[in-house]
Design an enzyme around this catalytic site. Structure first.
Site, PDB file in Angstrom:
ATOM      1  N   THR A   9     101.413  22.234 129.504  1.00 19.76           N
ATOM      2  CA  THR A   9     101.781  22.629 128.141  1.00 19.76           C
ATOM      3  C   THR A   9     100.958  23.826 127.667  1.00 19.76           C
ATOM      4  O   THR A   9     100.300  23.760 126.626  1.00 19.76           O
ATOM      5  CB  THR A   9     101.589  21.451 127.170  1.00 19.76           C
ATOM      6  N   LEU A  34     100.619  25.026 123.917  1.00 25.05           N
ATOM      7  CA  LEU A  34     101.211  23.972 123.096  1.00 25.05           C
ATOM      8  C   LEU A  34     100.341  22.726 123.215  1.00 25.05           C
ATOM      9  O   LEU A  34      99.843  22.417 124.298  1.00 25.05           O
ATOM     10  CB  LEU A  34     102.634  23.637 123.561  1.00 25.05           C
ATOM     11  N   GLU A  91      87.369  16.394 129.203  1.00 20.49           N
ATOM     12  CA  GLU A  91      86.785  17.726 129.420  1.00 20.49           C
ATOM     13  C   GLU A  91      86.635  18.025 130.898  1.00 20.49           C
ATOM     14  O   GLU A  91      86.828  19.164 131.334  1.00 20.49           O
ATOM     15  CB  GLU A  91      85.418  17.802 128.725  1.00 20.49           C
ATOM     16  N   GLU A  92      86.264  17.015 131.670  1.00 19.60           N
ATOM     17  CA  GLU A  92      85.984  17.244 133.092  1.00 19.60           C
ATOM     18  C   GLU A  92      87.217  17.696 133.864  1.00 19.60           C
ATOM     19  O   GLU A  92      87.101  18.250 134.955  1.00 19.60           O
ATOM     20  CB  GLU A  92      85.395  15.982 133.727  1.00 19.60           C
ATOM     21  N   GLU A 150      94.918  24.070 120.103  1.00 13.24           N
ATOM     22  CA  GLU A 150      96.335  24.437 120.131  1.00 13.24           C
ATOM     23  C   GLU A 150      97.100  23.731 119.012  1.00 13.24           C
ATOM     24  O   GLU A 150      97.966  24.332 118.362  1.00 13.24           O
ATOM     25  CB  GLU A 150      96.939  24.095 121.491  1.00 13.24           C
TER      26      GLU A 150
END
Length: 743
Positions: A263, A266, A421-422, A433
């Site tokens: 995405t 988005l 995050e990883e 976003e």
């Protein structure tokens, strides 16, 4: 007639006197004083409150936060991750020390996992397919942490599944130049390459290999790069020291872009359009798998072929050869292949951010955001739970003050516990976003504390030049870890410093040019003034590229409390420093940003660019004079704004004047955004701080386009140099115009 006049004068005087008396006694004093809101509007940061905050940050509370957060592995979207979500919500919704509001924000993101029923394997097989050696599938346990059944097998996230088999070659760090050099000696078609971490991004080690016909890649951490050459777990590595034991394996996301891959641009909500998986770029096109250095030692020391260059040699007590391809004729592995059996799979899963807010009292529509990611590869004591532990202690102290009506910030503070995050900074990227417009218009600054403590020697800080001064102010007020009374600032300048043309010797604040943590979307996509900070190690005492247990099963509470920060005083110093900065950004009447410091950095970049590029550009009829004028214009505008600030009594000015100047300061970095400058780099719009492949301390678009033009010699590539120069000039001129008073 005279009598009538005297009567009129007397009556008029009487009426006037009565009017005065009514005015004096009939109107309450409160109505003649300034309205109550005015006191709040002109209120500045309270230094006594900062002192109170510093005194209440507790190292033992941080220690206990870490102990709780690291009880179980908490890789993104697992049961352990959900456990940490609930823990964060419980703390931030606490009636005595919680925030005004806390909630979870869900995103459906594209992730990659190993198959627990079919573990990935790396084997050496002879021509009869007999297995001669099998690499360790899980790291060696030294305590119950490594034995936890939820410890994920080492793997390369986003590596494709596959079963390549071929002769082994050694490709150093897997850079393009490494494969180019290797290919001059060895036919790489159909081979398996073994590479070291460092030098190139994780995914790039496979992306760079594929064009040469390599069909699979191994990656390991060489003891030269992480352990100062130490290799024995008998008495040298963990559990005896902070060094990586032989079976330790660095996991990681093997992708070269941030944000959810399906995405782009988005927010990854359930109903969001997704591109086809086959259209994803920036991930390995061939299988890749990480292994420990104990297995890498066995493979590399058996390789045949010519000796690799000295710069390719590592810590093993053998010569690192290119490979024949394959092993030595004298080796037990002679004529054998290396086989990778990779069973990774991809899945769209729900990942959560946990968000919390303290509402501002005067400017609630201006946000200071503080973030840290929550997910880890295994227990994640250092990465990221050291940062989460610090954030929880900061919110405990500030939340208690709010609940007791002792304090409320001028501006709103948003706390983000980012998920996934990883896997590529997913939680923070999706958040930016989803709330792109609101964050772009209202965010003052972003503070990121991912790994709070790599070690407890000195501070490491990165940020936009405009926040340098507020970092210095905060660090001068915080005591450094250790027995003496030295401040964090005084300790820091001993380890890393530079000479400023304006200030003389000062600590070095790095720039946020990479995309290594959750500041990436805020800096490169939104253009929000940002800071990233941690405590770190003395680089004169170790060559480790990062703390040795990074992304392994050994990054545990035991490791952190024994070898990284015993007593948690480094954590405490980071909490105090980051909290001090946060309060100043949230409470200061005038934002503590300095545009002239930004000008100094632009001038340094310009000096480097002129030295490196001007002579050659002249031969192509490309002038750098407009760039020089643009930087000079920025300096002039910054100096003028500084003068306005210095000569204004802002506490007695109209609130609109203060708001106007603050908006100029807040929006400065947005002026450097250009959505078309780097179309090949996802989310990269900042023309000053975008990453550069050249590593030169100068303007990235100019540096990269110049290097490409010199390499290719094509006229069209020199046109791109002029294009990037034009983008840069107009961005700097545009930024200068935002600092002037009127058109």
């Amino acid at each position: 007639m005279i009598k009538q006049v005297l009567i009129g004068v007397f009556c008029g005087a009487a009426v006037f006197t009565v009017g005065i008396l009514i005015g004096h006694y009939g109107i309450t004093k409160s109505s003649s004083s300034a309205p109550s809101w005015l006191r709040d509007v002109v209120k500045d940061v309270d230094e006594s409150f900062i002192e109170t905050f510093l005194s209440e940050v507790d190292n033992i509370q941080i220690q206990e936060n870490l102990r709780e957060l690291t009880k179980v592995p908490h890789m993104a979207t697992t049961a352990g991750d959900e456990q940490t979500v609930q823990f964060m919500l419980k703390r931030w919704q606490d009636p005595e020390s919680g925030l005004d509001q806390a909630w979870r924000e869900e995103y459906m993101v594209f992730l990659s996992f190993p198959d627990p029923k079919n573990p990935n394997k790396v084997t050496v097989v002879n021509p009869s397919n007999k297995v001669l050696h099998t690499a360790r599938e899980k790291e060696k346990p030294y305590n119950s942490d490594q034995s936890n059944p939820e410890v994920v097998q080492p793997y390369a996230a986003y590596s494709p599944a596959g079963h390549p088999k071929g002769k082994l070659v050694y490709a150093n760090q897997g850079k393009i130049s490494d494969y180019h050099l290797l290919n001059q000696t060895v036919d790489l078609r159909g081979t398996i390459a073994i590479t070291r971490y460092g030098g190139a991004g994780r995914a790039d080690k496979a992306i760079n290999a594929a064009p040469y016909g390599v069909i699979g890649v191994l990656v390991y951490t060489d003891p030269l790069d992480i352990n100062d050459n130490l290799m024995s777990d008998t008495n040298e590595t963990y559990p005896h020291s902070w060094y990586l034991p032989p079976s330790g394996v660095e996991r990681g996301s093997f992708t070269s872009q941030f944000g959810d891959m399906l995405t782009p641009y988005l927010a990854a909500k359930e109903e969001t359009y997704r591109i086809p998986v086959k259209n994803i770029t920036g991930i390995p096109p061939i299988p890749i798998q990480p292994i420990g250095f104990e297995d890498a030692y066995i493979l590399i020391c058996e390789l045949g072929g010519e000796a690799a260059p000295d710069t390719w040699q590592g810590a093993f007590n053998c010569t690192y050869n290119f490979g024949g391809p394959g092993f030595k004729h004298t080796s037990a592995f002679n004529n054998s292949d290396v086989k990778l059996d990779i069973f990774n799979y991809e899945e769209v899963k729900s990942s959560s951010n946990v968000m919390g807010i303290i509402r501002g009292s005067v400017e609630p529509d201006r946000y200071v955001i503080y973030g840290n990611h929550r997910d880890s590869w295994v227990h994640g004591a250092i990465d990221p739970s050291s940062g989460t532990s610090v954030m929880l202690e900061m919110t405990r102290v500030l939340g208690k003050m709010v609940k007791q009506d002792k304090w409320r910030p001028r501006r709103s503070i948003i706390f983000g516990s980012w998920g996934a995050e990883e896997f590529g900074l997913l939680g923070s990227a999706e958040y930016t976003e989803q709330y792109f417009t609101k964050l772009s218009e209202r965010t003052v600054a972003y503070i990121n504390v991912d790994i709070a403590v790599f070690a407890n020697a000195t501070l490491r800080a990165l940020g936009m030049p405009s926040v340098q001064n507020v970092i210095f102010t905060a660090t001068k007020q915080v005591k450094a870890p250790g027995g003496d009374s030295m401040s964090v600032y005084d300790n820091w300048i001993r380890y890393t410093n530079r000479t400023s043309p304006t200030y003389g010797p000062i600590p070095s604040v790095g720039f946020l040019t990479a995309e290594g943590s959750d500041y990436a979307a805020f800096v490169h996509y939104l253009g929000i003034t940002s800071i990233d900070m941690s405590y770190t190690y003395d680089k004169t005492r170790t060559k480790a590229r990062i703390y040795p247990a990074y992304h392994t099963a050994y990054d545990t509470f035991d490791y952190a409390s024994k070898f990284i920060d015993p007593g948690f005083h480094g954590h405490q110093a980071v909490a105090r420093t980051a909290g001090n900065i946060l309060i100043r950004l949230a409470d200061s009447l005038l934002l503590p940003f300095n545009c002239s410091d930004y000008a100094e950095s632009l001038e340094a970049y310009l000096t480097t660019a002129v030295m490196l590029y001007e002579d050659e550009l002249k031969t192509k009829n490309i002038s750098m004079e407009p760039l020089k004028r643009a930087v000079a214009s920025f300096r002039s505008a910054a100096s003028d704004l500084d003068q306005v600030i210095r000569t204004s009594d802002l506490a007695n000015e109209t609130p609109l004047k203060v708001r106007k100047i603050n908006d100029q300061l807040m929006l400065l970095d947005r002026a450097f955004l250009n959505p078309l400058a780097f179309p090949e780099k996802y989310g990269s719009r900042h023309v000053i701080w975008s990453s550069s492949s050249t590593g030169k301390p100068t303007f990235p678009g100019l540096a990269d386009s110049y290097a490409n033009a010199v390499s290719s010699g094509q006229p069209s590539d020199w046109d791109k140099v002029l294009y990037h120069l034009s983008v840069l000039i107009q961005a700097i001129e545009g930024a200068a115009h935002t600092l002037v008073d009127v058109i």
